[in-house]
Design a protein around this motif. Sequence first.
Motif, short mmCIF file in Angstrom:
data_model
loop_
_atom_site.label_atom_id
_atom_site.label_comp_id
_atom_site.label_asym_id
_atom_site.label_seq_id
_atom_site.Cartn_x
_atom_site.Cartn_y
_atom_site.Cartn_z
N TYR A 385 7.27 4.87 -9.88
CA TYR A 385 6.05 4.24 -10.36
C TYR A 385 4.85 5.04 -9.84
CZ TYR A 385 9.28 0.26 -10.80
OH TYR A 385 10.35 -0.55 -11.10
N THR A 387 1.05 4.36 -7.89
CA THR A 387 0.29 3.39 -7.14
C THR A 387 -1.05 3.99 -6.76
OG1 THR A 387 0.15 2.06 -5.11
CG2 THR A 387 1.47 4.06 -5.01
N THR A 390 -1.71 1.21 -2.59
CA THR A 390 -1.09 0.05 -1.99
C THR A 390 0.43 0.13 -2.13
OG1 THR A 390 -2.99 -1.36 -2.44
CG2 THR A 390 -0.90 -2.47 -2.08
N ILE A 391 1.12 -0.17 -1.03
CA ILE A 391 2.58 -0.28 -1.02
C ILE A 391 2.87 -1.73 -0.66
CG2 ILE A 391 4.73 0.55 0.00
CD1 ILE A 391 3.10 3.07 0.88
N PRO A 416 2.76 1.96 -13.92
CA PRO A 416 2.17 1.39 -12.71
C PRO A 416 3.16 0.49 -11.98
CG PRO A 416 1.35 0.24 -14.63
CD PRO A 416 2.14 1.41 -15.14
N ALA A 417 3.10 0.51 -10.68
CA ALA A 417 3.88 -0.44 -9.88
C ALA A 417 3.23 -1.81 -9.97
CB ALA A 417 3.95 0.02 -8.43
N GLU A 419 3.58 -5.95 -8.38
CA GLU A 419 4.23 -6.84 -7.43
C GLU A 419 4.36 -8.22 -8.03
OE1 GLU A 419 3.73 -8.98 -3.05
OE2 GLU A 419 2.11 -7.71 -3.82
N LEU A 443 -0.44 -2.78 -8.98
CA LEU A 443 -0.73 -1.95 -7.82
C LEU A 443 -1.03 -0.50 -8.22
CD1 LEU A 443 2.20 -3.12 -5.48
CD2 LEU A 443 -0.10 -4.10 -5.67
N GLY A 444 -0.88 -0.20 -9.51
CA GLY A 444 -0.95 1.19 -9.95
C GLY A 444 -2.36 1.70 -10.12
N THR A 476 -5.92 -2.19 -12.60
CA THR A 476 -5.58 -1.94 -11.21
C THR A 476 -6.15 -3.03 -10.30
OG1 THR A 476 -5.52 0.44 -11.53
CG2 THR A 476 -5.87 -0.33 -9.28
#
Length: 673
Positions: A385, A387, A390-391, A416-417, A419, A443-444, A476
Amino acid sequence: MRHLHIRTPRRRVIGALAAGLLCTTGLAAPALAAPTAEPAAPTLADGLALTPPMGFNNWNSTHCRAEFNESMVEGIADLFVDKGLKDAGYQYVNLDDCWALPARDADGKLVPDPVRFPHGIKAVADYVHAKGLKLGIYTSAGTKTCNSAGFPGALGHEYSDAQQFADWGVDYLKYDNCNNQGVDAKLRYTTMRDALKATGRPIVYSICEWGENKPWEWASDVGHLWRTTGDISDSWGSMLSILKQNLPLSAHAGPGHWNDPDMLEVGNGGMTDTEYRTHFSMWSVMAAPLLIGSDLRKASDATFDVLGNKEVIAVDQDPLGKQGTVLSSEGGRWVVAKEMKDGSRAVALFNETGSPQHIATTARAAGLPEAGAYTLRDLWQHRSYNTAGTIAATVPAHGTVLVRVSAGGRWATRPPAVELGLDGSPLVQAGRTAALTSKVTDLGRTPATHLSVTLAGPAGWTVKAISPTTAGLLPTGRSLRTKWQVTAPGSTATGSYDLTLRARYRSLTGTRVESVLPLKATVVVAPPAGVSSLGDLPWLSTTNGWGPVERNTSNGESAAGDGRPITLGGVEFAKGLGVHAESAVEYYTGAACETVTADVGVDDEKGARGTVAFEIWADGTKVASTGVLTNAMPAQPVTADVSGAQVVRLVVTDGGDGIDSDHADWADAKLMC
């Protein structure tokens, strides 16, 4: 604990002798000891174990039973090849205790048991070598090994035994610590180092003295790896305690010299698949040796999937040789980052607690340079993905999300990641409607498009969305929140039930993505009014370092129901909970209770042993704690205000010294509602 006839998780050495001791092989995170600023002395520089050793050891699955024999060992070698484990990096097929006869021959030589190994050790080594693998063997730096039968140890026979091992074609030696007659540890282990070197054969040297003498401070030019803890057992509490002891020692690990938190329990049946993935993930982030401890002849596909995950193995085997370091651990929400040779970072988001947790960090905090965007690779989903930095993830109870993050790269080609999360803990009373809120966050660096979200429950349950479940564009950092009404049928029994939160979306380039978060809904009953004994009430969940949590008795031994009367300082209590660190017991209190009280301490059944600390948590907030208690101390009263809490958690930690006979009692524990 009383340990009979077989080696089980080791308890601390008392006194100068280590005779008869063992070396086979809570939810709130305690403060971690700061690693020593400087690493240990120079390494052996012999080119061995430049990455953590990978292989198999029989002890965790067979102990000294008859099934440990030539046929088994050769069968494991076959499976290494047939199941792709050799290709994944596993090399060593290691014998543990009980391979020899109880007495040496007339020339003082070790004699392989002719029943277990009718063709001798050299024949087994030849078989293993023919598969392109290596053979390991076991003995002790004492007069006898750790098994109660007392097989010959190598103390005083180091050079002769080392030469026998070399003549047989042994490639790895695990050197234990039992029956050491009080001889200085560094002297004993250095003597065997010199004996192995004198053979001229390259033999990886595993020092197994349980961390008693802090080998990380002196053994980097003695052995290639050293145990940092007591023995692991196949339980969440044991694995967790060992993990916490090994994490602070990152400064001492590197190519040719590794911290060893003991073998893997993956597949032995005492933990869930989620917990085994955590075990494997965290051992890899810690650059720990990966020695399979389950009988691969009986292993499930799920076990092979964990042990054979090449992306996770690559984290463990990274040639830079860095052990991961702890970035944060507040409330049992751990972030551990490992620097990789290619400049990326492996990041573990580890949830120690018994409920899903939002765990987050950033690429910058993990040590990556400033960048417009980052590529994030999920090592269990095997997906990449982008980002914005942010992880983060909502991590299931006892779970770990393991990712590899790099700056820049081809991030723009990745979706995009996102959550997925659920606000609050999904606690449901049968026949009543519970309100839940899901959240999907982008988070992307790029937006998610055509987003839709669903929540599914068990058959017969009603799950209804009462706010929007779609978004045409999710920029985002923005979230789609959806409110749900969840109803379990009135006849539903208490317990845990599966919920599945699912998001479907597209990237700007049209890539379709489906992200799934498995969750647990817990059907609960309201606590009774008045004063109740916690030993009589149903609990939500338990974890325990040794055996099960016991109601109204002490912890006892490993089997359910084998406890004794709860006794603290000579005083017997009729009611309470008997546990063993690391332990946690959760109760549903439904915002209807005010106070928890108990008398706490180390049960008298362990004599002068055991150090623990007690904590009471209310909805993720610590509301009472005792500090470290020992068996020499009388029962200590503890009281906690739990007003307004939905869940109360009783935690016992190991006092910071490992799970060493830590039989702990919540005596006369009461809940007032």
